[in-house]
Motif scaffolding. Sequence first.
Motif, PDB file in Angstrom:
ATOM      1  N   GLU A   1       0.853  -1.186   0.000  1.00 25.89           N
ATOM      2  CA  GLU A   1       0.000   0.000   0.000  1.00 25.89           C
ATOM      3  C   GLU A   1       0.890   1.238   0.000  1.00 25.89           C
ATOM      4  N   ARG A   2       0.564   2.206  -0.825  1.00 25.92           N
ATOM      5  CA  ARG A   2       1.324   3.458  -0.834  1.00 25.92           C
ATOM      6  C   ARG A   2       0.631   4.449   0.094  1.00 25.92           C
ATOM      7  N   ILE A   3       1.367   4.948   1.046  1.00 23.68           N
ATOM      8  CA  ILE A   3       0.798   5.833   2.069  1.00 23.68           C
ATOM      9  C   ILE A   3       1.725   7.024   2.296  1.00 23.68           C
ATOM     10  N   GLU A   4       1.186   8.053   2.931  1.00 26.03           N
ATOM     11  CA  GLU A   4       2.000   9.206   3.283  1.00 26.03           C
ATOM     12  C   GLU A   4       2.891   8.876   4.483  1.00 26.03           C
ATOM     13  N   THR A   5       4.092   9.373   4.438  1.00 25.76           N
ATOM     14  CA  THR A   5       5.004   9.194   5.573  1.00 25.76           C
ATOM     15  C   THR A   5       4.700  10.243   6.639  1.00 25.76           C
ATOM     16  N   LEU A   6       4.719   9.802   7.873  1.00 25.74           N
ATOM     17  CA  LEU A   6       4.419  10.686   8.992  1.00 25.74           C
ATOM     18  C   LEU A   6       5.720  11.207   9.626  1.00 25.74           C
ATOM     19  N   PRO A   7       5.717  12.454  10.121  1.00 24.00           N
ATOM     20  CA  PRO A   7       6.902  12.959  10.832  1.00 24.00           C
ATOM     21  C   PRO A   7       7.270  12.031  11.993  1.00 24.00           C
ATOM     22  N   PHE A   8       8.543  11.783  12.119  1.00 23.39           N
ATOM     23  CA  PHE A   8       9.054  10.864  13.143  1.00 23.39           C
ATOM     24  C   PHE A   8       8.351   9.502  13.065  1.00 23.39           C
ATOM     25  N   ASN A   9       7.942   9.148  11.852  1.00 24.25           N
ATOM     26  CA  ASN A   9       7.336   7.833  11.600  1.00 24.25           C
ATOM     27  C   ASN A   9       6.067   7.603  12.427  1.00 24.25           C
ATOM     28  N   GLY A  10       5.387   8.689  12.777  1.00 30.34           N
ATOM     29  CA  GLY A  10       4.155   8.562  13.551  1.00 30.34           C
ATOM     30  C   GLY A  10       4.347   8.644  15.058  1.00 30.34           C
ATOM     31  N   TYR A  11       5.569   8.883  15.504  1.00 23.70           N
ATOM     32  CA  TYR A  11       5.853   8.942  16.939  1.00 23.70           C
ATOM     33  C   TYR A  11       6.214  10.352  17.395  1.00 23.70           C
ATOM     34  N   ALA A  12       5.747  11.353  16.658  1.00 23.10           N
ATOM     35  CA  ALA A  12       6.117  12.738  16.966  1.00 23.10           C
ATOM     36  C   ALA A  12       5.680  13.143  18.371  1.00 23.10           C
ATOM     37  N   GLU A  13       4.502  12.704  18.771  1.00 21.36           N
ATOM     38  CA  GLU A  13       4.019  13.108  20.091  1.00 21.36           C
ATOM     39  C   GLU A  13       4.965  12.649  21.197  1.00 21.36           C
ATOM     40  N   GLN A  14       5.568  11.504  20.992  1.00 19.97           N
ATOM     41  CA  GLN A  14       6.460  10.967  22.020  1.00 19.97           C
ATOM     42  C   GLN A  14       7.885  11.524  21.940  1.00 19.97           C
ATOM     43  N   VAL A  15       8.370  11.870  20.734  1.00 19.63           N
ATOM     44  CA  VAL A  15       9.813  12.154  20.605  1.00 19.63           C
ATOM     45  C   VAL A  15      10.161  13.524  20.057  1.00 19.63           C
ATOM     46  N   ALA A  16       9.210  14.277  19.505  1.00 16.81           N
ATOM     47  CA  ALA A  16       9.561  15.563  18.882  1.00 16.81           C
ATOM     48  C   ALA A  16      10.248  16.497  19.871  1.00 16.81           C
ATOM     49  N   GLY A  17       9.885  16.408  21.134  1.00 20.08           N
ATOM     50  CA  GLY A  17      10.494  17.266  22.144  1.00 20.08           C
ATOM     51  C   GLY A  17      11.988  17.086  22.298  1.00 20.08           C
ATOM     52  N   LEU A  18      12.496  15.931  21.877  1.00 19.31           N
ATOM     53  CA  LEU A  18      13.943  15.691  21.958  1.00 19.31           C
ATOM     54  C   LEU A  18      14.717  16.650  21.058  1.00 19.31           C
ATOM     55  N   TYR A  19      14.030  17.181  20.048  1.00 24.22           N
ATOM     56  CA  TYR A  19      14.726  17.968  19.031  1.00 24.22           C
ATOM     57  C   TYR A  19      14.240  19.417  18.985  1.00 24.22           C
ATOM     58  N   ALA A  20      13.646  19.873  20.049  1.00 23.49           N
ATOM     59  CA  ALA A  20      13.172  21.256  20.112  1.00 23.49           C
ATOM     60  C   ALA A  20      14.342  22.214  19.884  1.00 23.49           C
ATOM     61  N   GLY A  21      14.163  23.132  18.937  1.00 25.98           N
ATOM     62  CA  GLY A  21      15.209  24.113  18.648  1.00 25.98           C
ATOM     63  C   GLY A  21      16.262  23.629  17.674  1.00 25.98           C
ATOM     64  N   LEU A  22      16.204  22.362  17.280  1.00 22.11           N
ATOM     65  CA  LEU A  22      17.195  21.815  16.356  1.00 22.11           C
ATOM     66  C   LEU A  22      16.689  21.971  14.924  1.00 22.11           C
ATOM     67  N   ASP A  23      17.523  22.467  14.036  1.00 21.92           N
ATOM     68  CA  ASP A  23      17.167  22.610  12.622  1.00 21.92           C
ATOM     69  C   ASP A  23      17.186  21.216  11.989  1.00 21.92           C
ATOM     70  N   LEU A  24      15.992  20.655  11.744  1.00 19.93           N
ATOM     71  CA  LEU A  24      15.906  19.279  11.263  1.00 19.93           C
ATOM     72  C   LEU A  24      16.280  19.149   9.788  1.00 19.93           C
ATOM     73  N   ARG A  25      16.339  20.265   9.072  1.00 16.80           N
ATOM     74  CA  ARG A  25      16.796  20.198   7.677  1.00 16.80           C
ATOM     75  C   ARG A  25      18.313  20.079   7.618  1.00 16.80           C
ATOM     76  N   ARG A  26      18.976  20.749   8.501  1.00 17.33           N
ATOM     77  CA  ARG A  26      20.441  20.650   8.531  1.00 17.33           C
ATOM     78  C   ARG A  26      20.901  19.405   9.286  1.00 17.33           C
ATOM     79  N   ASN A  27      20.146  19.057  10.295  1.00 22.63           N
ATOM     80  CA  ASN A  27      20.502  17.882  11.116  1.00 22.63           C
ATOM     81  C   ASN A  27      19.596  16.713  10.737  1.00 22.63           C
ATOM     82  N   TYR A  28      19.780  16.219   9.498  1.00 23.15           N
ATOM     83  CA  TYR A  28      18.931  15.152   8.978  1.00 23.15           C
ATOM     84  C   TYR A  28      19.480  13.792   9.397  1.00 23.15           C
TER      85      TYR A  28
END
Length: 325
Positions: free
Chosen positions: A298-325
Amino acid sequence: MAPLIRIAGALNEARVSDETAYFQRRQVLQALGLLAAGSLLPAAAAQSGPGQALSARRDGNPGKLKLTEEAAVTSYNNFYEFGLDKADPAKNAGRLKTAPWSVVIEGEVNKPGRYDLEDLLKGVELEERIYRMRCVEAWSMVIPWIGFPLASLIKRFEPTSKAKYVAFQTLHDPQQMPGQKPGFLGFSSLDWPYVEGLRMDEAMHPLTLLAVGLYGKTLLPQNGAPLRLVVPWKYGFKGIKSIVRIRFQESQPATSWNRSAPGEYGFYANVNPAVDHPRWSQARERRIYSGSLFGGVERIETLPFNGYAEQVAGLYAGLDLRRNY
């Protein structure tokens, strides 16, 4: 939003000595081939080896994720130590000897040493985690892993205040892993052994798992037996397999794919549909449910942080995710 999984509570003396946990540990050790015949469960010991049944605490499937069929997970994956084709690991990994197995713990810890896998599993309560797995190549699966939180292991070795990162290393043995032989892969872009790393806060996060099994059984060699890392919000290549060394250090460790192609693979490797790979889009993915040519994908949209953003996005607060890929 409720957490997608339930996290096991912290270990304490009562749980470590709990009879159920004790026999569960015996079972995993036997299934991994780490207990000799004549032990408390000789029948199980006689069936030792990869792919043997494991018991684990199961919390159902709170995320209601549709699982990928076991046959697809065990026959289609990347493990370049055994070849480049997705079918090569299943074809070539059978010679990997997974017992006895030991892991070196070193660096900024108070309890360094070489530990048998049996020692690492002391007091462990195995649990099943149903996680999405997103490959950087834009395909994905849903896999029921069996393992335990990496954080529980880290605490036992008492990292010092200088331990800012955790580095991991895969077994280096070209006789067992033919892909490590010079010229076997037809290119020389990877320096063996395979290495990976996490920041300490990533390693300590409750979602980060050390896996010893999947689908209710011990890991097969092609899936990283006997011990591998699972970090569900990162691309799959962060999940280093067949781990033999864990090092705690103050500086950011080198990682194999970042060292090989730094413009394509970053240290963080967080799943991010907004940052494309230089040669393909990461906005969508091909979710594999089975090996069937019809209806298995099945072709589906990819979710930020693979769907776990609520649990882990805070780890990267303030970090430029385009530069720190």
